[in-house]
Design a protein around this motif. Structure first.
Motif, short mmCIF file in Angstrom:
data_model
loop_
_atom_site.label_atom_id
_atom_site.label_comp_id
_atom_site.label_asym_id
_atom_site.label_seq_id
_atom_site.Cartn_x
_atom_site.Cartn_y
_atom_site.Cartn_z
N GLU A 1 81.31 33.82 58.07
CA GLU A 1 80.95 34.64 57.20
C GLU A 1 79.34 34.82 57.35
O GLU A 1 78.70 33.93 57.57
N LEU A 2 78.79 36.12 57.09
CA LEU A 2 77.61 36.45 56.95
C LEU A 2 77.02 36.35 55.49
O LEU A 2 76.75 37.04 54.87
N ASN A 3 76.98 34.96 55.12
CA ASN A 3 76.75 34.72 53.67
C ASN A 3 75.27 33.89 53.77
O ASN A 3 74.68 33.98 54.52
N ASN A 4 75.03 33.38 52.44
CA ASN A 4 73.61 32.97 52.33
C ASN A 4 73.45 31.59 53.20
O ASN A 4 72.40 31.32 53.49
N HIS A 5 74.58 31.01 53.36
CA HIS A 5 74.21 29.43 54.09
C HIS A 5 73.97 30.16 55.53
O HIS A 5 73.30 29.21 56.08
N PHE A 6 74.66 31.00 56.06
CA PHE A 6 74.33 31.84 57.54
C PHE A 6 72.96 31.96 57.48
O PHE A 6 72.15 31.71 58.46
N LYS A 7 72.30 32.75 56.49
CA LYS A 7 71.10 33.22 56.47
C LYS A 7 69.88 32.10 56.37
O LYS A 7 68.84 32.04 57.12
N HIS A 8 70.27 31.08 55.69
CA HIS A 8 69.68 29.88 55.54
C HIS A 8 69.65 29.15 56.42
O HIS A 8 68.64 28.86 57.13
N SER A 9 70.44 28.83 57.23
CA SER A 9 70.81 28.09 58.43
C SER A 9 69.86 28.82 59.67
O SER A 9 69.26 28.05 60.50
N SER A 10 69.95 30.35 59.74
CA SER A 10 69.13 31.14 60.70
C SER A 10 67.61 30.69 60.31
O SER A 10 67.06 30.45 61.55
N PHE A 11 67.14 30.93 59.35
CA PHE A 11 65.97 30.42 58.89
C PHE A 11 65.38 29.06 59.33
O PHE A 11 64.35 29.01 59.78
N CYS A 12 66.34 27.90 59.01
CA CYS A 12 65.81 26.84 59.25
C CYS A 12 66.01 26.30 60.66
O CYS A 12 65.18 25.94 61.20
N TRP A 13 66.92 26.95 61.47
CA TRP A 13 66.61 26.97 62.93
C TRP A 13 65.51 27.28 63.55
O TRP A 13 65.01 26.72 64.43
N ALA A 14 65.23 28.44 63.14
CA ALA A 14 63.78 29.00 63.58
C ALA A 14 62.65 28.03 63.32
O ALA A 14 61.90 27.80 63.96
N MET A 15 62.77 27.45 62.13
CA MET A 15 61.65 26.45 61.61
C MET A 15 61.91 25.23 62.54
O MET A 15 60.76 24.72 62.94
N LEU A 16 63.08 24.73 62.68
CA LEU A 16 63.00 23.54 63.48
C LEU A 16 62.83 23.66 64.96
O LEU A 16 62.18 22.67 65.46
N LEU A 17 63.34 24.84 65.58
CA LEU A 17 63.11 25.15 66.92
C LEU A 17 61.37 25.09 67.12
O LEU A 17 61.14 24.76 68.23
N ASN A 18 60.74 25.82 66.18
CA ASN A 18 59.23 25.74 66.28
C ASN A 18 58.82 24.36 66.27
O ASN A 18 57.64 23.94 66.97
N GLY A 19 59.41 23.32 65.32
CA GLY A 19 59.08 22.04 65.49
C GLY A 19 59.45 21.44 66.89
O GLY A 19 58.56 20.51 67.22
N LEU A 20 60.41 21.55 67.33
CA LEU A 20 60.75 21.12 68.88
C LEU A 20 59.78 21.58 69.80
O LEU A 20 59.46 20.70 70.60
N LYS A 21 59.18 22.65 69.85
CA LYS A 21 58.40 23.31 70.61
C LYS A 21 56.88 22.43 70.22
O LYS A 21 56.18 22.14 71.37
N SER A 22 56.46 22.28 69.12
CA SER A 22 55.34 21.58 68.74
C SER A 22 55.59 19.97 69.29
O SER A 22 54.56 19.45 69.65
N TYR A 23 56.94 19.70 68.85
CA TYR A 23 56.97 18.20 69.69
C TYR A 23 56.67 18.19 70.98
O TYR A 23 56.12 17.05 71.65
N LEU A 24 57.44 18.82 72.00
CA LEU A 24 57.18 19.12 73.29
C LEU A 24 56.00 19.36 73.90
O LEU A 24 55.55 18.80 74.86
N GLU A 25 55.04 20.36 73.01
CA GLU A 25 53.95 20.79 73.64
C GLU A 25 52.80 19.83 73.29
O GLU A 25 51.68 19.79 73.82
N LYS A 26 52.85 19.29 72.11
CA LYS A 26 51.62 18.84 71.47
C LYS A 26 51.94 17.45 70.94
O LYS A 26 51.09 16.59 70.38
#
Length: 142
Positions: free
Chosen positions: A107-132
């Motif tokens: 479903e394209l529901n609120n949980h999908f939308k929230h998870s999409s946002f969270c993945w973006a934030m977490l993957l940015n954290g992965l990038k910061s972890y590896l780069e800095k």
């Protein structure tokens, strides 16, 4: 019809470090779950523990060292149980291109939308972890 989340971005790090960060429990804990266990090998089970309430499991469905890893959720929220997420790496002149996917959302529901946002934030954290070398405390991860 199923729905999917995709992100492609460059991490200024070698593919060996990136692969470890998305496949080894000790590294995963530095940017995603509170606690993690598992072996990056097809058929193995991973435990992604966020809290007692969110104690999730996944099976490694595809894995090639230094290239990619895919996780199929087996015990999680109902919305996540049908899904698979993973990471594909490609070495570039300026670092490693990480291709992320999280597919088979029913479903394209609120949980999908929230998870999409969270993945973006977490993957940015992965990038910061590896780069800095930055590790965002678990309680501050979105």
């Amino acid at each position: 019809m199923s729905h999917s989340i995709y992100f492609n971005f460059i991490i200024k790090s070698d593919k060996f470090s990136v692969y470890k960060a998305v496949s080894e429990p000790g590294h995963l804990e530095n940017w995603w779950p509170l606690k993690c266990s598992g072996i990056p090998r097809v058929g193995e089970q991973f435990n992604f523990n966020f809290t007692d309430k969110y104690d999730w499991y996944a099976e490694v469905t595809s894995c090639k060292q230094w290239d990619h890893i895919h996780y199929k959720m087996t015990k999680s929220d109902d919305d996540w149980n049908s899904t698979t997420f993973g990471f594909k790496l490609k070495e570039k002149d300026n670092g490693t291109c990480l291709n992320f996917f999280h597919t088979d959302w029913s479903e394209l529901n609120n949980h999908f939308k929230h998870s999409s946002f969270c993945w973006a934030m977490l993957l940015n954290g992965l990038k910061s972890y590896l780069e800095k070398g930055e590790i965002i405390p678990f309680e501050k991860r979105s």
